[in-house]
Design an enzyme around this catalytic site. Sequence first.
Site, PDB file in Angstrom:
ATOM      1  N   GLU A 160       0.841  -1.192   0.000  1.00 29.44           N
ATOM      2  CA  GLU A 160       0.000   0.000   0.000  1.00 29.44           C
ATOM      3  C   GLU A 160       0.886   1.257   0.000  1.00 29.44           C
ATOM      4  OE1 GLU A 160      -3.496   1.930   2.867  1.00 29.44           O
ATOM      5  OE2 GLU A 160      -2.265   0.283   3.579  1.00 29.44           O
ATOM      6  N   HIS A 161       1.825   1.315   0.923  1.00 31.34           N
ATOM      7  CA  HIS A 161       2.751   2.442   1.038  1.00 31.34           C
ATOM      8  C   HIS A 161       4.173   1.929   0.864  1.00 31.34           C
ATOM      9  CE1 HIS A 161      -0.525   4.536   3.288  1.00 31.34           C
ATOM     10  NE2 HIS A 161      -0.659   3.374   3.888  1.00 31.34           N
TER      11      HIS A 161
END
Length: 454
Positions: free
Chosen positions: A343-344
């Site tokens: 996601e990040h």
Amino acid sequence: MSSINLNVLDWANADAADRERVLTRNGTQQGLTRVTDLNRSIAELVEHVRHDGDAALVAALRKFDGVEAAPDTLRVGEDEFAQARAKLSDELIEAIRVSIARSRAFNEAIVERASWSMPGPDGTSVGEVARPIESAGLFVPSGKGSYPSVLIQIGTPAVVAGVSRIVVVVPPNPTPGGTQVDAATLVVAEELGLDEVYCLNGPSGVAALAIGTETVPAVGKIVGPGSPAVTIAQQLVQSMGVQVAPGLGPTDSLIVADSTADPVTLAADFLNEAEHGADSSAVLVSTDRGLLERVAKELESQWRGLPEPRRGYAKSSICDNGGLILAASDEQALEIANAYASEHVQLAVADPESWLAGVRHAGTVLMGQWTPFSASNFSIGTPATLPTTGFAKSVSGVTAHTYLTTIATAALSESDFWTIAPSIEALATHEGFPAHLASVTTRRKLHDGPAPTP
């Protein structure tokens, strides 16, 4: 107090089970699609909403949230909106405004570029025009705390895109005795001009957005992260015709660091996403074993300073679902990052730009140690509601694009039509479509005119 006892995993020499544990977030990635008792209970809840409407929503609030409500109180009223602002500090209100403004600027740039046209030969043109979807339901979780930032992240793009009807669903405030929607979330809604907010149990609220009840309108698309129960509800309602932004499950993060990174800052950023929940995951990859060991030592100290339940969440996210990984080379570090599809992703390296070309799968890429996850989550303005658990391989984060559809446009000049006419005729003949063929031959007869009289 227990210790975090974090060891470095040597990826080149790790066995398949250790690699699988990291890449699947200790099974979280697989568990989201596994049929369980939870799936069945959520399916029953969705059916209850389908058959009983508001009565099912009231029953779910009572059973799962301990909140007594009547159908006419499900929608947040003007009084609750008015009281919400008075509960917040000036500093928090200003923070909300800064974050909305930066998100608005980012998404306005997307909308400005969403429609385009390109000239072709002989006066031909092709392109796309972007149009907002008609309605959207925004789900803002509150199971582990208050998350006004989520409404900023998913609501601002919807407003900028021009969605006609935006409906917000928020579960009851999780504080003891809380029966209202979080005040900060209501202020975000007010700042965005959103006044259709409902206080509903999570999974039943998703069902209401998909199906519609006497009080809650059905929408065309549902956007927003949530618990496994909410995720399952979103998966189930897609069969009812509503679109759901996919892949918004438990948060995960990955940092790639080199020897120039500061271990104290790395430890802080490593804990950043790990504190979200026990089903979150956090990974730090480096080719520098010494750096990883210094981070492990510093992490112990910073982790002990977290309050519960955040401390417990972080330990599970790092020790069970993630960890420190030693890569044999820069290339292997990127291979790990792409396989993980986080996601990040933070590139805590001396030259982030040189690494960026090698990142194929990520919800967002944060360049350098001055661009931490916390800044992305709250105030940069780039998307922070992002695909998790590997969905970054096929899904993007929530931006104005999420709320737009594109319509292709084309305009052929007569001369360019005749240029491609033989291709149309050949393909129409091969595929057996005589009417397609006639659309060319009829024009050719008209174009060539009647045969000359003998």
